[in-house]
Design an enzyme around this catalytic site. Sequence first.
Site, PDB file in Angstrom:
ATOM      1  N   CYS A 191      96.104  55.924  38.232  1.00 24.50           N
ATOM      2  CA  CYS A 191      95.205  55.202  39.149  1.00 24.50           C
ATOM      3  C   CYS A 191      95.983  54.138  39.923  1.00 24.50           C
ATOM      4  O   CYS A 191      96.582  53.248  39.316  1.00 24.50           O
ATOM      5  CB  CYS A 191      94.073  54.544  38.355  1.00 24.50           C
ATOM      6  SG  CYS A 191      93.156  53.330  39.324  1.00 24.50           S
ATOM      7  N   CYS A 242      95.031  50.416  39.046  1.00 23.67           N
ATOM      8  CA  CYS A 242      95.288  49.809  37.743  1.00 23.67           C
ATOM      9  C   CYS A 242      96.557  48.948  37.826  1.00 23.67           C
ATOM     10  O   CYS A 242      97.504  49.285  38.550  1.00 23.67           O
ATOM     11  CB  CYS A 242      95.452  50.899  36.676  1.00 23.67           C
ATOM     12  SG  CYS A 242      93.880  51.508  36.017  1.00 23.67           S
ATOM     13  N   HIS A 297      87.914  53.458  39.585  1.00 22.21           N
ATOM     14  CA  HIS A 297      88.299  52.069  39.315  1.00 22.21           C
ATOM     15  C   HIS A 297      87.384  51.146  40.121  1.00 22.21           C
ATOM     16  O   HIS A 297      87.226  51.327  41.322  1.00 22.21           O
ATOM     17  CB  HIS A 297      89.773  51.837  39.693  1.00 22.21           C
ATOM     18  CG  HIS A 297      90.318  50.561  39.127  1.00 22.21           C
ATOM     19  ND1 HIS A 297      91.263  50.531  38.129  1.00 22.21           N
ATOM     20  CD2 HIS A 297      90.001  49.266  39.371  1.00 22.21           C
ATOM     21  CE1 HIS A 297      91.524  49.272  37.810  1.00 22.21           C
ATOM     22  NE2 HIS A 297      90.760  48.488  38.550  1.00 22.21           N
ATOM     23  N   GLN A 331      85.323  47.151  49.404  1.00 27.48           N
ATOM     24  CA  GLN A 331      86.133  47.045  50.603  1.00 27.48           C
ATOM     25  C   GLN A 331      85.601  45.952  51.516  1.00 27.48           C
ATOM     26  O   GLN A 331      84.446  45.551  51.428  1.00 27.48           O
ATOM     27  CB  GLN A 331      86.116  48.363  51.372  1.00 27.48           C
ATOM     28  CG  GLN A 331      86.668  49.551  50.607  1.00 27.48           C
ATOM     29  CD  GLN A 331      86.939  50.742  51.526  1.00 27.48           C
ATOM     30  OE1 GLN A 331      87.553  50.586  52.588  1.00 27.48           O
ATOM     31  NE2 GLN A 331      86.483  51.911  51.126  1.00 27.48           N
TER      32      GLN A 331
HETATM   33  O1  LIG Z   1      87.867  54.103  52.520  1.00 26.41           O
HETATM   34  P1  LIG Z   1      87.656  55.239  51.568  1.00 26.41           P
HETATM   35  O2  LIG Z   1      87.013  54.800  50.280  1.00 26.41           O
HETATM   36  O3  LIG Z   1      88.874  56.073  51.375  1.00 26.41           O
HETATM   37  O4  LIG Z   1      86.619  56.211  52.312  1.00 26.41           O
HETATM   38  C1  LIG Z   1      85.238  56.191  52.146  1.00 26.41           C
HETATM   39  O5  LIG Z   1      84.624  55.045  52.736  1.00 26.41           O
HETATM   40  C2  LIG Z   1      84.798  54.891  54.142  1.00 26.41           C
HETATM   41  C3  LIG Z   1      84.003  53.685  54.597  1.00 26.41           C
HETATM   42  O6  LIG Z   1      82.636  53.831  54.351  1.00 26.41           O
HETATM   43  C4  LIG Z   1      84.376  56.161  54.901  1.00 26.41           C
HETATM   44  O7  LIG Z   1      84.741  56.045  56.247  1.00 26.41           O
HETATM   45  C5  LIG Z   1      85.021  57.420  54.303  1.00 26.41           C
HETATM   46  O8  LIG Z   1      84.488  58.561  54.936  1.00 26.41           O
HETATM   47  C6  LIG Z   1      84.734  57.457  52.810  1.00 26.41           C
HETATM   48  O9  LIG Z   1      85.320  58.603  52.232  1.00 26.41           O
END
Ligand SMILES: O=P(O)(O)O[C@H]1O[C@H](CO)[C@@H](O)[C@H](O)[C@H]1O
Lengths: 387, 387
Positions: free
Chosen positions: B52, B55, B202, B206
Amino acid sequence: SDREVLDDISHRRFNPLRGSWILVSPHRAKRPWQGQEETPSKMSLPAFDSSCYLCPGNTRAAGGTTPAYSGTFVFVNDYSAVKEDQPDYVQPRSGGWTQGLTTGVIPTDKSSLLLQVAGVRGKCYVICFSPSHNLTLADMPAEMIAPIIKTWTALYTSHLPKSSPYYRAPAAELGITAPRDQYTYMQIFENKGAAMGCSNPHPHGQVWTTTSVPEEPSLEIRNMKEYKRKHGTGLLKDYVDLEIAKMERVVALNDYFAALCPWWAVWPFETMIVCRREVRSLPELTEEERAGLAGIISIVTKKYDNLFETNFPYSMGIHQAPLDGDPEDCEACHLHLHFVPPLLRSATVKKFLVGYELMAEPQRDITPEQAAERLRNLRGDEVYRGN
Amino acid sequence: SDREVLDDISHRRFNPLRGSWILVSPHRAKRPWQGQEETPSKMSLPAFDSSCYLCPGNTRAAGGTTPAYSGTFVFVNDYSAVKEDQPDYVQPRSGGWTQGLTTGVIPTDKSSLLLQVAGVRGKCYVICFSPSHNLTLADMPAEMIAPIIKTWTALYTSHLPKSSPYYRAPAAELGITAPRDQYTYMQIFENKGAAMGCSNPHPHGQVWTTTSVPEEPSLEIRNMKEYKRKHGTGLLKDYVDLEIAKMERVVALNDYFAALCPWWAVWPFETMIVCRREVRSLPELTEEERAGLAGIISIVTKKYDNLFETNFPYSMGIHQAPLDGDPEDCEACHLHLHFVPPLLRSATVKKFLVGYELMAEPQRDITPEQAAERLRNLRGDEVYRGN
Ligand SMILES: O=P(O)(O)O[C@H]1O[C@H](CO)[C@@H](O)[C@H](O)[C@H]1O
Ligand SMILES: O=P(O)(O)O[C@H]1O[C@H](CO)[C@@H](O)[C@H](O)[C@H]1O
């Protein structure tokens, strides 16, 4: 060139049809994918499946029998989301309460302001596209798609107000009874593939018709009407002419219709099929135009299947004039179809429109020009069926 | 009663925050489901996974190393959707072409009207919620969630204009450098579970921060501002008071926050956590309020896991004031969180928002009152981990 610059920077594009923005991040297609993968649908199915409730002669989940049919077959959805029969409902203007538990007296008008509700009646139909269990639109030549368009048209004309020049009583072969109400909008759509919530591969679409004009078409109509007022021309007429002049986003073209990846596409391989003449609804199409629509649907769906060599999932919807309502609203409409397919990279990896997309703004990883180029270069006359 | 009537008829409800309608078809939950099923995520994972990239001590896909960390850990997303470094882009007002291929001369102003574009710069962060690979928010007591809220707050304050009373230079332990630009909006969100496009169990969220205010928050701000102009009070303040007075859609409540299934919820078990005081953004929360937010997040996520006895997938997003912009816009904001979970019937059967929903109008199969009642009656203090 501009195209080269936009291929490399994150940017926003405006959708004049919805009046909203989307985020484009072309450089992002490079990131690795370790997430969920879809199960591609089986490429070889039998022509008849005795457990399929849409195959001729079989029994449906709710008890009815699907008759032996050839061509298309229409019936009322056994689990309709809206019904013809239900009590009228008018929101009470003053609630049965005025005393708040913890905050004291709440003015009742705040309640009717913040908790608005309206009853909706309507009718939901299922349309089988063919008695063959294993023929999707992509497997059909234009000549087999034209009768489906005729059935959509007949459903639409039989729900118009009797005063409309396009009104037609439902023909016997349609197998439906006259609607009890004057509905104001008809949404024709297809969900194809398990990834798009479809539980049966038998080729079929749906029609939901309601006493109210739903959110998406009413948004589009508002914007098209405003554009016409301001510029004197049709938004989609100007747009389709512009795209045909540029040929950067066009995927397929004939004398009557253009298929293109719109400038403002949200889904990776989203396309729109737009009538080149300013036509408001299906019954206004000439015989040649209907054949042109059948032809371009056949090409687009074949290109889709060829893209990742799979039975390509999508949702498709037809936007046209409301059945009834303000003449200026109807006048602003321009017949078009949206195809929204979820796949991004392969038959098993789709684009997730999740956190950022739901909370902030739709986001895409390849440009519509890149998507259009790939689709344009694929065969549209035949489907590769490898397995 | 009204509630009984609405439990049985199809109806539309209005979302005053977005200014849009949704369709509710409560009788439809009865239909059988033969479609796609999700794979529930594993209930027992190791506390450390050497493969991961989140981690402590492991190498990331793009080459960086995740340090040994305790508590939360913030880093710039290796595959950011928006970047700090890119050329400025201003849309050329007249295109490089004027001669259409098939339709003659196209006025160039139609082109800049229909093909609108704007460059976007920004910065994307990942926030690990815990060094433990197997602790979701639902596994954490309030005391473990409060530091995550502190990290969100610190990220927000370090992106405010220096003139803001809430501005704080990024603390060393945040591990980030000062942003190069003055961004206008910060979207904090979490995608949890493979069904919501998350590729790594995990615990992490964002943050995408951009030079433009994205579509959804700008829609909400527009409606909250208009409401305040018209009624002199806050839309969400009035709404949360109203819901607390009614207690029909409230799922959990403490002195500072309410969790509820909004009247206009789209997803089956969608909830909103609303601050009871009119607070615009995270840094305005008092210590007690922050603990209250941590407490209610802990309860809601535990209830979610208990609903279908599974690691419940969802997308969560925090809506608060823009970082910068029109003071009246910021003034109209009211801190709240949206949780949109896809599951409908069980750990494996989700609601598909597809054809009708994408083409016409969002549609739900159970009422928000029914969803709230189920969530309210579940334990929020402990998660049942059967397997
Ligand atoms: O950023 P990640 O987790 O790789 O990606 C995920 O979240 C993003 C933001 O909602 C999206 O655009 C992606 O399609 C999704 O797979
Ligand atoms: O009507 P179906 O095919 O059973 O159901 C499918 O399409 C409907 C209309 O888009 C959606 O509401 C359902 O969530 C989806 O599973």
